[in-house]
Motif scaffolding. Structure first.
Motif, PDB file in Angstrom:
ATOM      1  N   ILE A 218      20.649  -7.875 -45.965  1.00  0.00           N
ATOM      2  CA  ILE A 218      19.903  -6.763 -46.166  1.00  0.00           C
ATOM      3  C   ILE A 218      20.312  -5.272 -46.252  1.00  0.00           C
ATOM      4  N   SER A 219      21.356  -5.024 -45.432  1.00  0.00           N
ATOM      5  CA  SER A 219      22.176  -3.868 -45.355  1.00  0.00           C
ATOM      6  C   SER A 219      22.895  -3.444 -46.705  1.00  0.00           C
TER       7      SER A 219
ATOM      8  N   ALA B  68      24.948  -9.005 -53.902  1.00  0.00           N
ATOM      9  CA  ALA B  68      24.390  -7.885 -52.671  1.00  0.00           C
ATOM     10  C   ALA B  68      23.394  -8.772 -51.963  1.00  0.00           C
ATOM     11  N   ALA B  69      22.583  -9.385 -52.465  1.00  0.00           N
ATOM     12  CA  ALA B  69      21.162  -9.653 -51.771  1.00  0.00           C
ATOM     13  C   ALA B  69      21.572 -11.170 -51.384  1.00  0.00           C
ATOM     14  N   SER B  70      22.845 -12.131 -51.960  1.00  0.00           N
ATOM     15  CA  SER B  70      22.916 -13.516 -51.595  1.00  0.00           C
ATOM     16  C   SER B  70      22.987 -13.702 -50.237  1.00  0.00           C
ATOM     17  N   PRO B  71      23.764 -12.956 -49.326  1.00  0.00           N
ATOM     18  CA  PRO B  71      24.079 -13.156 -47.870  1.00  0.00           C
ATOM     19  C   PRO B  71      22.683 -13.450 -47.219  1.00  0.00           C
ATOM     20  N   ALA B  72      21.800 -12.617 -47.537  1.00  0.00           N
ATOM     21  CA  ALA B  72      20.413 -12.599 -46.850  1.00  0.00           C
ATOM     22  C   ALA B  72      19.651 -13.972 -47.139  1.00  0.00           C
TER      23      ALA B  72
ATOM     24  N   THR C  33      22.427 -15.218 -38.644  1.00  0.00           N
ATOM     25  CA  THR C  33      21.784 -14.021 -38.483  1.00  0.00           C
ATOM     26  C   THR C  33      22.435 -12.704 -38.846  1.00  0.00           C
ATOM     27  N   ILE C  34      23.704 -12.509 -38.668  1.00  0.00           N
ATOM     28  CA  ILE C  34      24.382 -11.590 -38.860  1.00  0.00           C
ATOM     29  C   ILE C  34      24.772 -11.341 -40.447  1.00  0.00           C
ATOM     30  N   GLY C  35      24.818 -12.739 -41.135  1.00  0.00           N
ATOM     31  CA  GLY C  35      24.799 -12.540 -42.533  1.00  0.00           C
ATOM     32  C   GLY C  35      23.567 -12.090 -43.146  1.00  0.00           C
TER      33      GLY C  35
END
Length: 450
Positions: free
Chosen positions: A52-53, A73-77, A45-47
């Motif tokens: 997104i951030s 940048a977008a991959s963690p979400a 959830t944090i990831g």
């Protein structure tokens, strides 16, 4: 009002966190598996929120960023979202493999694209998480090996990069470093916190198990005692009940077959009556004991005037005392109240006075007295009978069947004192005895004062 709003907000946050931790929760999981799943859901959830951030910061950034940087940048979400969905569908193994392969892969791709984004600390984060979450050695060895190879290739083999994020966008570089450290320490804190709670649960479970084992041991001891008592009771019944039955049978058989004259019958009757008295006492004690052992038999405590109860019991044993010309004196002449089961205490008092009559010779004396203290009432039954030796006194409340003949050769059941002790224990009381051979005995019991 503000305080209520804050409390409501914190409560909502706590509810949300618990809901996230229970994504994919199954009752079939053990506590440790539930623990790991909850932490894994929180981290992803944090990831997801982090991805997104980062993407939002990249959009707001006015400097140039390559396409691959946007992907990173977008991959963690994206990766964390897939993990949460997989956990929700209970595809736990897929979620673990996906997480620990995709995150190092995406991170490595950034560096392979000739860009130093400043996220090398993420490899440490993946290693820490892998050790905690992966329980099977083959998966753990595979993932740790893959992470080490990725780190070695992108940060040891390839040392110079065309694009260095620290030179292009220094705030973004600092953000990545700080974020890496925050995620590492957050993960460690979560693991420590959940492990501490898990250990506490284990300790509490062990305490419950120890208490349960102690209860089992106590039940075993009680069962062993009851088994011994059962053996003793059957021994008493099989041996002692036959004697008066045979006496009666022989008496009636003699009357029937030999037409015995009345004079001879009168000579036989006292012995038969004595045997029947013994049998009656035995059956009374057996019934009282059996009743006390019934699961449904509960105490019925009430206010009892011991003075009145003593007078009532004296009337019950009056004929027994008169037949032996034994005198019973009660020194109490005022109401003394206790709080106990009246029927049980009456049985105790009747047994003690009856025993005193049994072991007191002709024209002997029995004194019944009551003493009060702040919390207890003590009742004494003192006789001028034969008394007993120290050895006999030690056997009175033991496990062995112990009985002796009275001064008029009266038989005893050996059960009366055992029942007295048990009934008094049920009512929060105790019993003790003082005796000296040839100088009489004093039986005393205590009960809670009303």
């Amino acid at each position: 009002m503000k305080r209520l709003k804050l409390l409501s907000f914190l409560k909502n946050i706590s509810t949300l966190v618990q809901s996230i931790k229970r994504i994919g929760y199954s009752e079939e999981m053990d506590k440790n598996e539930q623990l790991r799943l909850g932490i894994f859901n929180l981290l992803n959830t944090i990831g997801f929120l982090t991805g997104i951030s980062i993407t939002a910061l990249a959009i707001l950034n006015q400097g140039y960023l390559p396409v691959i940087a946007w992907i990173v940048a977008a991959s963690p979400a994206f990766i964390s979202l897939v993990v949460l969905i997989a956990n929700h569908k209970r595809l736990y193994n897929f979620a673990m493999v996906w997480y620990f392969i995709m995150y190092p892969t995406v991170t490595s791709l950034v560096y392979i694209g000739n860009i130093d984004v400043g996220i090398e600390l993420f490899f440490i984060l993946y290693g820490v998480f892998a050790v905690f979450f992966l329980q099977e050695i083959k998966y753990l060895a595979l993932v740790i090996g893959f992470i080490v190879v990725c780190y070695f290739m992108v940060y040891v083999v390839q040392r110079k990069y065309e694009f260095v994020i620290a030179d292009i966008n220094y705030p973004f570089f600092v953000f990545n470093q700080v974020l890496s450290l925050i995620l590492i320490f957050t993960g460690l804190l979560l693991i420590k916190k959940e492990n501490k709670e898990y250990q506490q649960e284990i300790l509490e479970s062990n305490e419950d198990l120890n208490r349960y084992n102690q209860e089992i041991e106590q039940q075993k001891e009680e069962l062993h005692e009851l088994n011994n008592l059962k053996t003793k009771l059957f021994s008493v019944i099989s041996h002692d009940i036959r004697t008066p039955m045979y006496g009666l049978r022989n008496l009636f058989k003699g009357v029937e077959e030999y037409d015995l004259p009345a004079e001879e019958i009168k000579l036989l009757i006292p012995d038969v009556v004595k045997d029947l008295q013994y049998t009656t006492d035995l059956m009374e004690n057996l019934l009282q004991w059996a009743k006390s052992q019934m699961k449904g038999e509960a105490l019925s405590p009430q206010l009892i005037d011991m003075n009145k109860l003593i007078n009532d019991v004296q009337q019950v044993v009056r004929l027994q005392a008169e037949n032996k010309q034994v005198y019973i004196k009660s020194k109490t002449n005022k109401p003394v109240y206790i709080y106990a089961d009246k029927e049980m205490i009456e049985v105790v008092l009747r047994n003690l006075i009856s025993n005193a009559i049994k072991f007191t010779p002709k024209e002997g004396e029995i004194i019944v007295d009551v003493k009060e203290s702040d919390e207890l009432v003590e009742v004494f039954v003192q006789d001028t009978g034969t008394g007993m030796s120290e050895e006999s006194r030690q056997k009175l409340f033991g496990d062995e069947h112990f009985t002796t003949k009275g001064t008029a050769n009266e038989a005893g059941t050996g059960l009366g004192l055992m029942i007295c002790k048990e009934f008094l224990k049920k009512n929060g009381g105790n019993i003790r005895v003082q005796s000296e051979l040839g100088k009489g005995s004093t039986f005393a019991f205590t009960l809670p004062r009303a």
